[in-house]
Design an enzyme around this catalytic site. Structure first.
Site, PDB file in Angstrom:
ATOM      1  N   TYR A  16      -2.477  -0.233  10.360  1.00 11.49           N
ATOM      2  CA  TYR A  16      -2.562  -0.813   9.017  1.00 11.49           C
ATOM      3  C   TYR A  16      -1.273  -0.550   8.232  1.00 11.49           C
ATOM      4  O   TYR A  16      -0.717  -1.459   7.599  1.00 11.49           O
ATOM      5  CB  TYR A  16      -3.762  -0.226   8.276  1.00 11.49           C
TER       6      TYR A  16
ATOM      7  N   THR B 158       0.823  -1.206   0.000  1.00  4.89           N
ATOM      8  CA  THR B 158       0.000   0.000   0.000  1.00  4.89           C
ATOM      9  C   THR B 158       0.858   1.257   0.000  1.00  4.89           C
ATOM     10  O   THR B 158       2.000   1.244   0.490  1.00  4.89           O
ATOM     11  CB  THR B 158      -0.919   0.021   1.249  1.00  4.89           C
TER      12      THR B 158
END
Length: 373
Positions: A185, A142
């Site tokens: 995350y 990501t």
């Protein structure tokens, strides 16, 4: 894949023992699109998924209906090391997409987030390393591994932020950007990212990392926390308002899923040359959109602009992120083919057809252009 199944379920099994392509999280939006492409080309695919994410059962049923041969399905959890090892033992190539995907969920339960993203990825890598001939492993990371990008100076221009730096405005964020994990995350995906990167260095495995921007397209059932392009469209189709966190002028580069699938196949084809590397992957500077610009485009497509409400900025939310994909382009020749305006129109039409609301339209609104940022 964010909740553990009690058992491993071989939902569908192939005859024969030849090696195949394993897609963890293969019933998800990206996984189902890749599986469909591979199966359509006559390849054998093992989908590994715990089916915990809403909508993925529909994707899996679609794959099973359209591909009566060539598809194997294992309903299992990425945290189950024994199940992962059984799946990887059959694979020549592994596309590792299984993940906990929401910043908000990671903030509420960081232990669960790490178990899925960190330990789950380690399970895949160790299973691959244990094979006599380790399969290649491509993992989707990501852009959150770069943190909030607070040092990138921005200015307001219309309904969007624009970098003051001409270099960043023209090219986006490259892989030379220092890592700066932000949010649980970001930490869990960043951990996985670095493990995949290091297994090429420490063990000589053929691994690649894609640091993803915003992917969208058919078979995406988006939520507020993930898949926001589809989420915006679904809210509009339902006649419900949108909540924007921040001021709505944050900018992302968006990449149509079919272009991403092409990138996956090129990475697999060139794995010998690109192993051990990480690549920023997104639509790039030619396919950027702010949240407010997307709302306007949806209004043009749907005939009515969704009502918008605002909430405070969320942890780890970048005001500007655009992928510089030039490194991957130089290595493989890849570039996106579907521009942002056409891609959003395609997804709108697919959602309309999927819901049985209308026939597809080939018209594309002209009021919102893909911006070269």
């Amino acid at each position: 894949m964010n909740s553990r199944d009690a058992a491993v379920t071989p939902r569908r099994a192939l005859n024969g023992k030849g090696r195949l392509t394993l897609i963890t999280g293969g019933a998800g939006f990206v996984g189902a699109n890749l599986a469909h492409r591979l199966l359509s080309e006559g390849r054998r695919v093992l989908v590994f998924d715990n089916l915990s994410r809403p909508g993925v059962e529909r994707n899996l049923a679609w794959l099973e209906e359209n591909h009566p041969t060539g598809l194997d399905v294992m309903v299992a959890d990425i945290r189950d090391a024994a199940a992962v090892e059984r799946a990887v033992a059959r694979a020549e190539h592994v596309f590792h997409f299984a993940a906990q995907v929401a910043v908000t969920t990671s903030l509420a339960d960081p232990r669960e987030d790490f178990a899925v993203n960190g330990l789950g990825t380690l399970n895949v890598l160790e299973a691959a390393r244990a094979q006599p001939v380790p399969p290649s492993v491509l993992m989707t990371s990501t852009n959150k591994v770069y943190g909030g990008l607070e040092d990138v100076e921005l200015k307001l221009e219309g309904q969007r932020y624009r970098p003051v730096s001409a270099e960043i405005a023209h090219h986006g964020i490259s892989e030379v950007r220092p890592l700066d994990f932000h949010s649980p995350y970001g930490c869990s995906k960043g951990t996985a990212d670095q493990y995949v990167h290091d297994y090429a260095r420490s063990y000589g495995m053929k691994t690649v990392v894609f640091r993803m921007s915003c992917i969208y397209g058919q078979r995406q059932f988006g939520t507020e926390d993930q898949g926001w392009v589809a989420h915006f469209l679904i809210r509009a189709l339902d006649g419900r308002p949108l909540t924007l966190y921040g001021d709505g002028m944050q900018v992302r580069d968006i990449l149509y899923v079919e272009d991403l699938v092409e990138a996956f196949l090129l990475a697999e084809k060139n794995i010998g040359a690109i192993a051990g590397q990480a690549f920023n992957m997104g639509g790039g500077a030619g396919n950027t959109v702010s949240l407010l610009e997307l709302v306007d485009l949806i209004g043009a497509l749907h005939g009515r602009r969704p009502e918008v409400f605002y909430e405070d900025w969320r942890t780890g939310d970048q005001r500007y992120y655009v992928s510089d994909f030039s490194k991957f382009a130089a290595a493989t020749g890849w570039s996106p083919r579907v521009n942002a305006r056409q891609g959003v129109s395609n997804l709108y039409n697919w959602l309309m057809e999927f819901r049985g609301l209308a026939e597809a339209s080939t018209e594309v609104p002209v009021m919102v252009e893909a911006h070269a940022s």
